[in-house]
Design an enzyme around this catalytic site. Structure first.
Site, mmCIF file in Angstrom:
data_model
loop_
_atom_site.group_PDB
_atom_site.id
_atom_site.type_symbol
_atom_site.label_atom_id
_atom_site.label_comp_id
_atom_site.label_asym_id
_atom_site.label_seq_id
_atom_site.Cartn_x
_atom_site.Cartn_y
_atom_site.Cartn_z
ATOM 1 N N ASN A 1 -3.868 9.115 4.754
ATOM 2 C CA ASN A 1 -2.788 8.205 5.173
ATOM 3 C C ASN A 1 -3.252 7.197 6.202
ATOM 4 O OD1 ASN A 1 -3.031 9.157 7.727
ATOM 5 N ND2 ASN A 1 -0.953 9.931 7.892
ATOM 6 N N HIS B 1 0.592 4.346 -2.678
ATOM 7 C CA HIS B 1 0.391 5.746 -2.268
ATOM 8 C C HIS B 1 1.540 6.615 -2.753
ATOM 9 C CE1 HIS B 1 -2.876 5.674 1.016
ATOM 10 N NE2 HIS B 1 -3.018 4.599 0.274
ATOM 11 N N ASP B 2 2.747 6.111 -2.643
ATOM 12 C CA ASP B 2 3.909 6.891 -3.070
ATOM 13 C C ASP B 2 3.801 7.232 -4.555
ATOM 14 O OD1 ASP B 2 6.388 8.178 -2.946
ATOM 15 O OD2 ASP B 2 7.434 6.374 -3.613
ATOM 16 N N HIS C 1 -5.947 -5.751 -3.343
ATOM 17 C CA HIS C 1 -6.846 -5.923 -2.196
ATOM 18 C C HIS C 1 -7.067 -7.402 -1.855
ATOM 19 C CE1 HIS C 1 -8.732 -1.606 -2.360
ATOM 20 N NE2 HIS C 1 -7.487 -1.618 -1.949
ATOM 21 N N THR D 1 -9.225 -15.454 1.597
ATOM 22 C CA THR D 1 -7.812 -15.846 1.764
ATOM 23 C C THR D 1 -6.976 -14.585 2.029
ATOM 24 O OG1 THR D 1 -7.510 -15.706 -0.639
ATOM 25 C CG2 THR D 1 -7.952 -17.896 0.256
ATOM 26 N N VAL E 1 1.085 9.812 -5.749
ATOM 27 C CA VAL E 1 1.227 11.219 -5.376
ATOM 28 C C VAL E 1 2.605 11.695 -5.830
ATOM 29 C CG1 VAL E 1 1.206 12.887 -3.487
ATOM 30 C CG2 VAL E 1 -0.302 10.883 -3.403
ATOM 31 N N ARG F 1 0.823 -1.211 0.000
ATOM 32 C CA ARG F 1 0.000 0.000 0.000
ATOM 33 C C ARG F 1 0.856 1.260 0.000
ATOM 34 N NH1 ARG F 1 -5.229 0.305 3.778
ATOM 35 N NH2 ARG F 1 -5.837 -1.389 2.399
#
Ligand SMILES: *[C@@H]1O[C@H](CO)[C@@H](O)[C@H](O)[C@H]1NC(C)=O
Ligand SMILES: *[C@@H]1O[C@H](CO)[C@@H](O)[C@H](O)[C@H]1NC(C)=O
Length: 326
Positions: free
Chosen positions: A92, A64-65, A194, A249, A68, A60
């Site tokens: 965040n 995110h890095d 996910h 799972t 942005v 994740r």
């Protein structure tokens, strides 16, 4: 005449070399730190043995890095008195400390090797670590492209509107991903991340308690799953409590995420809508039935994600401390 041609040749050679050095490539550190991938892998593996959360948290963090201002480790920067950094934007909340810690530990391991000390960017360490956590969770192993520099800015304000929200539909997701050069199928493939990880209960309240004025429950949620979600996430729950994104799972990187969607067991609207929307449904069905095709699509999409907003030359440097500018 000959001298002029030679000069042109030199100029074009120089330009070519410059262009190549501005591009990502495999084995970028072959000369400076040849064992970089093994050193990072060992550090990541050690951290995963300590806590499983390392896996979803690192994946994740990478996402995110990159979303942005590109894959430049700007998300790692800590806020200071005069700068509120990316990691302190309210979006965040889903970033667990274990992702940051993975990069920090791998960087320490690299810095302990004389020739590697401060030679590998934090952005590349995060890229390698992300590949490794996917593989350690049972997902495919792929070759990473390296050669990113670390970014020179990180502001909470720059996060606004860049990250997908749990309530987003396919239209919104498609446009957010398109801004990063990623198409519909690449968006569906990266949503497959996910298959791992967790989310806070409060993020699904809208689907199980307060859908709209006439209906409490989102009709696209599987009935049994509603019961399960309501049991795990009562209305008065501590907002810090989290639940698995893949209820079937949760610790395995696999294509079960897509099978879940076929059964109405996508946790967020942004998951379930991939099955509801006729533009994305055929791909969900395809990957639910074919793990290899999903793995291939995921790998290609991760490599493409890794090219987003890469910093080179004067636009970046190699941080001595991943959490602070040099
Ligand atoms: C997220 O931001 C809040 C402030 O908005 C901060 O207190 C918190 O430590 C941040 N979380 C992480 C993981 O950095
Ligand atoms: C609430 O959602 C249901 C199911 O999607 C829908 O049939 C109904 O029209 C909605 N009601 C309102 C007030 O939007």
């Amino acid at each position: 005449m000959a001298a002029k041609n030679l000069l042109l040749l030199f100029i074009s050679l120089f330009l070519t070399v410059n262009l190549v050095s501005a591009q990502l490539r495999r084995n970028f550190y072959a000369g400076s730190c040849p064992n970089v991938e093994q050193i990072v892998r060992d550090a990541v593996q050690k951290k995963v043995q300590q806590t499983f959360t390392t896996i979803p948290a690192t994946l994740r963090l990478y996402f995110h890095d990159c979303f942005v201002n590109g894959c430049d480790a700007s998300v790692m920067i800590a806020s200071t008195g005069n700068n509120k950094a990316e990691k302190d934007h309210p979006d965040n909340l889903s970033l667990a400390g274990d992702g940051f810690d993975t990069v920090t530990k791998a960087k320490q391991a690299l810095d302990a090797v004389a020739n590697c000390r401060n030679k590998v960017s934090c952005a590349d360490i995060l890229t390698i670590a992300t590949r490794d956590v996917v593989n350690l969770a049972g997902g495919p192993r792929y070759e990473v492209e390296l050669g990113r520099l670390d970014g020179l800015s990180s502001t909470a304000a720059s996060v606004e509107g860049k990250l997908p929200q749990p309530t987003d539909d396919v239209n919104k997701l498609t446009s957010l991903f398109a801004k990063n050069g990623l198409n519909l199928n690449e968006m569906i493939a990266l949503s497959g991340a996910h298959t791992l990880g967790f989310a806070h209960c409060t993020k699904v309240f809208n689907r199980i308690y307060t859908f709209n004025k006439t209906t409490q429950v989102d009709p696209t949620v599987n009935k049994g799953y509603v019961t399960e979600l309501r049991a795990s996430c009562p209305r008065n729950i501590d907002p810090r409590v989290a639940i698995n994104m893949d209820p079937t799972t949760p610790r395995q990187f696999d294509n079960v995420y897509y099978k879940n969607l076929q059964q109405g067991k996508g946790l967020f609207t942004s998951d379930q809508d991939l099955f509801t929307d006729r533009r994305s449904k055929p791909t969900v069905d395809l990957w639910a039935n074919n793990a290899n095709l999903f793995n291939q699509a995921f790998v290609n999409s991760m490599i493409k994600l890794g090219r987003v907003g890469v910093k080179t030359g004067r636009n970046g440097n190699i941080r001595r401390d991943c959490g602070a500018f040099n």
